[in-house]
Design an enzyme around this catalytic site. Structure first.
Site, PDB file in Angstrom:
ATOM      1  N   ILE A 258      54.763  59.421  46.449  1.00  0.00           N
ATOM      2  CA  ILE A 258      54.226  59.393  45.079  1.00  0.00           C
ATOM      3  C   ILE A 258      54.281  60.790  44.457  1.00  0.00           C
ATOM      4  O   ILE A 258      54.776  60.978  43.344  1.00  0.00           O
ATOM      5  CB  ILE A 258      52.770  58.857  45.092  1.00  0.00           C
ATOM      6  CG1 ILE A 258      52.778  57.355  45.351  1.00  0.00           C
ATOM      7  CG2 ILE A 258      52.049  59.197  43.799  1.00  0.00           C
ATOM      8  CD1 ILE A 258      51.404  56.762  45.626  1.00  0.00           C
TER       9      ILE A 258
ATOM     10  N   GLY B 219      43.362  48.152  50.074  1.00  0.00           N
ATOM     11  CA  GLY B 219      43.422  46.723  50.358  1.00  0.00           C
ATOM     12  C   GLY B 219      42.748  45.903  49.266  1.00  0.00           C
ATOM     13  O   GLY B 219      42.628  46.341  48.114  1.00  0.00           O
TER      14      GLY B 219
ATOM     15  N   ILE C 239      45.656  47.814  57.071  1.00  0.00           N
ATOM     16  CA  ILE C 239      46.235  47.304  58.314  1.00  0.00           C
ATOM     17  C   ILE C 239      46.148  45.777  58.382  1.00  0.00           C
ATOM     18  O   ILE C 239      46.767  45.169  59.239  1.00  0.00           O
ATOM     19  CB  ILE C 239      45.562  47.916  59.567  1.00  0.00           C
ATOM     20  CG1 ILE C 239      44.087  47.554  59.660  1.00  0.00           C
ATOM     21  CG2 ILE C 239      45.740  49.436  59.592  1.00  0.00           C
ATOM     22  CD1 ILE C 239      43.452  47.948  61.003  1.00  0.00           C
ATOM     23  N   ASP C 240      45.392  45.162  57.482  1.00  0.00           N
ATOM     24  CA  ASP C 240      45.102  43.731  57.612  1.00  0.00           C
ATOM     25  C   ASP C 240      46.213  42.805  57.127  1.00  0.00           C
ATOM     26  O   ASP C 240      46.202  41.618  57.433  1.00  0.00           O
ATOM     27  CB  ASP C 240      43.809  43.388  56.872  1.00  0.00           C
ATOM     28  CG  ASP C 240      42.591  43.990  57.548  1.00  0.00           C
ATOM     29  OD1 ASP C 240      42.629  44.166  58.778  1.00  0.00           O
ATOM     30  OD2 ASP C 240      41.610  44.290  56.857  1.00  0.00           O
TER      31      ASP C 240
END
Lengths: 326, 326, 326, 326
Positions: free
Chosen positions: B28, B107, B132-133
């Site tokens: 970014i 998330g 991470i989910d």
């Protein structure tokens, strides 16, 4: 002590398994074969001796296992070996098979078993230090310790990544019911703020005081490495004690993950050196000894001495960690 | 939606940290610098926006972080963002700093926060899936999932080594309060006998029945991967249910270890692609979108759609695991 | 194309071996067994078909291999398959054994072999993409690519550590005679300053110019990832070209190290999904197809199409790397 | 030898960098700070002393580096230190800065430099063994050896996977121009068929003979670990010698990959112990000594003795490998 050269030897892996046991089996079998010995591998530790469960091992049997975790023979704790009947039965198997020397890869309990068996069986017995706990006397290091240590350290490193991103107190429970070796070396290597081990009295007040002090200095994350046997109640108690003072904790319990994995180079080296050395000791008629490594030297130490003087971890590391982990 | 090209953008990492967040920040910042944008990096997620805590980031600020776990900006959960006052305060900081676009890496909760903020601030908002989910809609994969997965799989592999040496039932608890992705892929990749996930009803009787059947067929070890949210009571309850039938279990709780570590190649690739893509989207005047990856294509998906349709794990893996893990 | 359900299938691994081939064999065998098929595993690729060297595989044959590198069947390149005699001989073995469907795990050459064989044998042929090169059409990813990539990336990370300590230009040669996938993703993930791939014309002047520019800006270390086939003469020529301008270089040639290692989770997942899918395709009477993954979907693609349109790496990564690796 | 306690110490990392140098710097700086010493960190080895390029280091300067490869101070080889002018200039910087003790982390060359410097500067000089080569006298192990070894061993393991799938002879070149430690331990740990090191005369005929013998026994793959300095011409010559007899070989050159990576636990432990020990030695007024580890004991050895008696690898490992790698 027999000076007769053995023609048939037995080998077993016993107690908690440790990375490098396979590398040790490979070294033992191939050295034995090189010296024209037959090798019987008993399955699942002393249970295999009791039950007569075994494999005949040749050079090919141990091909391609040097890098594998676990043990191709299996391991087990065998309570029958605490009773005369069990010992007699084991001795009977050994006699029946014509085993002249038995090589036992394991930790404290396995060496105790070997000594008990020696009261019922007249063959040679050679111990090899195979345990992640590094708590056997007579050797600087035990096979499996280095790998378990790097597994625990990897976990500590990963916790550090996230601990720095977040403000939290992380508890990492590692193996060691009676021995603080893994916790101590993981804590030193991982830069942990606290290291709790069975050899040092647990003192929650001091820990909480130090957390408060470091918070007041602006430090926001803490890693505490806790050996299983660091205190009664283990890591849950430590967590409760700290949370009781208003801190948020997160716990990680590595457990048996530490027993697995491909052995690191040092464990394979140690396993190989000691495997060769133990067979040579058997050929030399030695018995009731542990094949250990002290400094750069392979040494045979009477088994009872190895058990008496257990391997104390370097406690000064706790002291230097006070100014290193600031 | 503004078509004005932004001159100053803000970026933050929010929620549970994930490996690859740093690689995403690097992409970014460097893309923004290349396009002559100024970049403000808010510290500790939305807390930094609320409190006006930030760093000015240039190309050097993100040197040598592509391979590092954690996030150099820190992360936090920020409950103030659930209240109008907090949102107003955050909006005020953004206006005061002249931020024209805000890039949020996080998330579900972080994207919810972004939408709430959008009601109080008129700048562009672009979300990037960092968790991470792997449970965000609008993207096949989230940054951090692949690394967390390999960490959990490494633990499963190590358990397998020792499980084969010993006769035991091992429970491996992995992250996933509401999403079974990590558990499912760890179980499939690790050859686990059982995989328990929140998306599938917990049924202890069936599990025990299958353990008994496989024991009767001679199989002695079992690995059960358990997502945190697989059932009320979590892994402790599963252990109790199984031990209640006379089986010995050992539990490993990986916890935050899964959040750390150097990101694997796929996470770095995804982080880099989406970082570049999100800045381009900002330059194109897009807003209220998630920059995601679908197949080989980068896609912008409205944030509310991404939140509505969460990413369901491939449930058929549970079915094929029944005949694969025999 | 037969719509008859096969009762006996053959499987082989061919060409350069790739991590995940064993996981794929496991999935194929267990799915086949579940559907009451017999499985013949040919050894050493098509050589085993030619020579009639094979194993009968059951569910136990593939126990405990999901995490192992290499292939339990062995692999080989088999020049006889370029000749009619060889193809006839292979067809003859397959007929003799009553094989109804042949599953071929391999790369381009292996699929070419499968098509050639199809001209001499009327059974079903299903290809599975098993190669570290990721250059097969019809599938987004090939089994083994992810692991090879992480192996190469780990090397790049290690070089970066030492590159920062020292002032040097490091050349890392990775696999890829015709395909730049590994080099491209290693370079992007490793933050390499230059990435040289076969798909892009080699231009030493530009590289040297950029090295000089970045030196003048104070940057002292450089990592250049070089695919084997990036230019005629390979990494040695690149080194010579750069040293010709007075820079010191160090070269690392990873070679076959990239073929080995325990497969990462994504490779195991892909291998498992496609293994199951390929057997189902065989049961459905499909033939002359490649079992591939496109986005989240398993797809059957005609083998000749898969070979025609090879999988072009995302060339835009070269462009974005120009401003990312500053 | 001064018995005056130093108030300002200098530290540098020199020669080829080694994993664990950062952990050693951390231990040195924090121990020094604890004892109220100021610490000057010279950049890029002796070059920083010559040029007066340095950083003032405090406890925060070394935060979060214990697990990082490379060295935050940079390293370099500094040819000016072979001349009186360079040495005088270095001494002049040290005097000008009021450095009372200089701690040098490096290998043989760095210790030679320290001794040369001592002829021109009267301050205390303490050496610390930091080199992946493990070839310094006065210490059993050097900081960095263990990590480099595990890196090389990982490569050997990966080659083994593919070697078993294919029929080939693999050559793995590892570091060691003058010392065979890495090659020897990699070969023993990796189960390599041949290990070629500088300390043992290269004999291609014997190697080829053994390859032929093992082929005739049905063994199809070979791994040969070759230290850089095993013979004139290095790994290319070995490859040519073997291919000259009709065998196909594949070569992997690990190179500087071995210098990088996060240090393993043993290297961090050794680095930490010796860092603390070296500062204590400085406080005790010691000079011209190497801080080493012998068995479990930290020892100070006169620098010239450490250089005289270099650390010979255990040559008997070559012999036992003859019957282990069958």
């Amino acid at each position: 002590m027999s000076t007769q050269r053995p023609r048939r030897i037995g080998v077993l892996t016993s107690g908690g398994d440790a990375p490098g046991m396979n590398a040790c089996l490979r070294a033992i079998v191939r050295t034995a074969v090189y010296h024209n010995l037959e090798v019987i591998g008993f399955q699942r530790g002393y249970c295999g001796v009791l039950l007569g469960e075994y494999l005949t091992l040749d050079a090919r049997s141990v091909a391609n296992i040097i890098h594998r975790g676990g043990t191709i023979l299996g391991s087990a704790r065998c309570p029958e070996m605490h009773h005369v009947e069990g010992l007699e039965r084991a001795a009977s198997t050994l006699k029946g098979l014509g085993i002249e020397a038995l090589l036992v890869i394991g930790g404290n309990g396995s060496m105790q078993g070997a000594l008990s068996l020696a009261e019922h069986w007249s063959g040679q017995i050679i111990g090899l230090p195979g345990t992640i706990d590094n708590d056997l006397g007579g050797t600087d290091w035990t096979i499996g310790f280095f790998t378990a240590l790097d597994t625990a350290l990897d976990a500590a490193d990963r916790l550090r990544d996230t601990a720095e991103a977040f403000d939290r107190i992380f508890l990492l429970e590692v193996m060691g019911r009676h021995a603080g070796w893994i916790a101590l070396f993981t804590g030193i290597g991982g830069g942990a703020e606290e290291i709790l081990i069975p050899e040092h009295a647990y003192d929650p007040d001091t820990i909480v005081k130090r957390i408060k002090e470091s918070r007041s200095r602006g430090k926001r994350s803490h890693i505490i490495v806790v050996a299983e046997g660091a205190c009664e109640g283990g890591v849950s108690r430590v967590a409760a004690d700290i949370e009781g003072h208003g801190f948020e904790t997160r716990t990680c319990v590595l457990g048996h993950v530490q027993r697995g994995g491909s052995p690191v180079a040092l464990d394979r080296y140690l396993a190989t050196e000691l495997g060769v050395f133990a067979v040579q000791a058997a050929l030399d008629g030695k018995s009731h000894v542990l094949a250990g490594k002290q400094g750069k030297t392979n040494r045979l130490v009477p088994l009872n001495e190895a058990l008496d003087g257990n391997n104390q971890p370097p406690m000064h590391l706790l002291e230097i960690n006070r100014f290193l982990a600031t």
